[in-house]
Scaffold this motif. Sequence first.
Motif, PDB file in Angstrom:
ATOM      1  N   THR A   4       0.826  -1.199   0.000  1.00 40.84           N
ATOM      2  CA  THR A   4       0.000   0.000   0.000  1.00 40.84           C
ATOM      3  C   THR A   4       0.862   1.251   0.000  1.00 40.84           C
ATOM      4  O   THR A   4       2.001   1.217   0.444  1.00 40.84           O
ATOM      5  CB  THR A   4      -0.960   0.034   1.206  1.00 40.84           C
ATOM      6  OG1 THR A   4      -1.823   1.164   1.089  1.00 40.84           O
ATOM      7  CG2 THR A   4      -0.213   0.105   2.522  1.00 40.84           C
ATOM      8  N   SER A   7      -0.462   3.840   4.599  1.00 39.93           N
ATOM      9  CA  SER A   7      -0.583   2.912   5.721  1.00 39.93           C
ATOM     10  C   SER A   7      -1.545   3.394   6.806  1.00 39.93           C
ATOM     11  O   SER A   7      -1.895   2.626   7.692  1.00 39.93           O
ATOM     12  CB  SER A   7       0.790   2.675   6.342  1.00 39.93           C
ATOM     13  OG  SER A   7       1.312   3.900   6.840  1.00 39.93           O
ATOM     14  N   LEU A  14      -2.873  -3.471  11.960  1.00 36.98           N
ATOM     15  CA  LEU A  14      -1.587  -3.914  11.446  1.00 36.98           C
ATOM     16  C   LEU A  14      -1.200  -5.308  11.938  1.00 36.98           C
ATOM     17  O   LEU A  14      -0.601  -6.088  11.208  1.00 36.98           O
ATOM     18  CB  LEU A  14      -0.503  -2.905  11.817  1.00 36.98           C
ATOM     19  CG  LEU A  14       0.804  -3.019  11.072  1.00 36.98           C
ATOM     20  CD1 LEU A  14       0.583  -2.832   9.578  1.00 36.98           C
ATOM     21  CD2 LEU A  14       1.784  -1.995  11.583  1.00 36.98           C
ATOM     22  N   TYR A  22       4.923  -7.366   4.067  1.00 32.83           N
ATOM     23  CA  TYR A  22       4.193  -6.235   3.518  1.00 32.83           C
ATOM     24  C   TYR A  22       5.121  -5.061   3.303  1.00 32.83           C
ATOM     25  O   TYR A  22       6.167  -4.951   3.908  1.00 32.83           O
ATOM     26  CB  TYR A  22       2.992  -5.836   4.381  1.00 32.83           C
ATOM     27  CG  TYR A  22       3.290  -5.547   5.831  1.00 32.83           C
ATOM     28  CD1 TYR A  22       3.652  -4.277   6.248  1.00 32.83           C
ATOM     29  CD2 TYR A  22       3.175  -6.540   6.784  1.00 32.83           C
ATOM     30  CE1 TYR A  22       3.908  -4.005   7.573  1.00 32.83           C
ATOM     31  CE2 TYR A  22       3.424  -6.282   8.113  1.00 32.83           C
ATOM     32  CZ  TYR A  22       3.781  -5.017   8.505  1.00 32.83           C
ATOM     33  OH  TYR A  22       4.035  -4.754   9.820  1.00 32.83           O
ATOM     34  N   PHE A  24       5.231  -0.702   2.261  1.00 32.64           N
ATOM     35  CA  PHE A  24       4.537   0.571   2.149  1.00 32.64           C
ATOM     36  C   PHE A  24       5.371   1.461   1.247  1.00 32.64           C
ATOM     37  O   PHE A  24       6.557   1.652   1.475  1.00 32.64           O
ATOM     38  CB  PHE A  24       4.355   1.232   3.520  1.00 32.64           C
ATOM     39  CG  PHE A  24       3.448   0.459   4.429  1.00 32.64           C
ATOM     40  CD1 PHE A  24       2.082   0.573   4.311  1.00 32.64           C
ATOM     41  CD2 PHE A  24       3.976  -0.380   5.393  1.00 32.64           C
ATOM     42  CE1 PHE A  24       1.247  -0.140   5.142  1.00 32.64           C
ATOM     43  CE2 PHE A  24       3.143  -1.095   6.232  1.00 32.64           C
ATOM     44  CZ  PHE A  24       1.771  -0.979   6.103  1.00 32.64           C
ATOM     45  N   VAL A  49       4.391   2.347  11.891  1.00 25.18           N
ATOM     46  CA  VAL A  49       4.442   0.958  11.414  1.00 25.18           C
ATOM     47  C   VAL A  49       5.764   0.309  11.809  1.00 25.18           C
ATOM     48  O   VAL A  49       5.801  -0.815  12.311  1.00 25.18           O
ATOM     49  CB  VAL A  49       4.261   0.901   9.877  1.00 25.18           C
ATOM     50  CG1 VAL A  49       4.613  -0.479   9.339  1.00 25.18           C
ATOM     51  CG2 VAL A  49       2.854   1.292   9.498  1.00 25.18           C
TER      52      VAL A  49
END
Length: 57
Positions: A4, A7, A14, A22, A24, A49
């Motif tokens: 993505t 975020s 999360l 994953y 970002f 994150v």
Amino acid sequence: MFWTKNSIPMLPRLSELDAYKYYFQCYGKDMETNLPDKKGQLIPAFHSVMKKKHRSL
């Protein structure tokens, strides 16, 4: 894989991605006009994150 550019909506959930890799991506408004403000919102969200991810390791 989950990927993505924003975020922020994922932050509360999360932990549901813990079993997955994953990424970002961080673009500015010059490339993505509908993203939130990079310095004011996206970069702080990326930092959040990373803090959560490092605590879970």
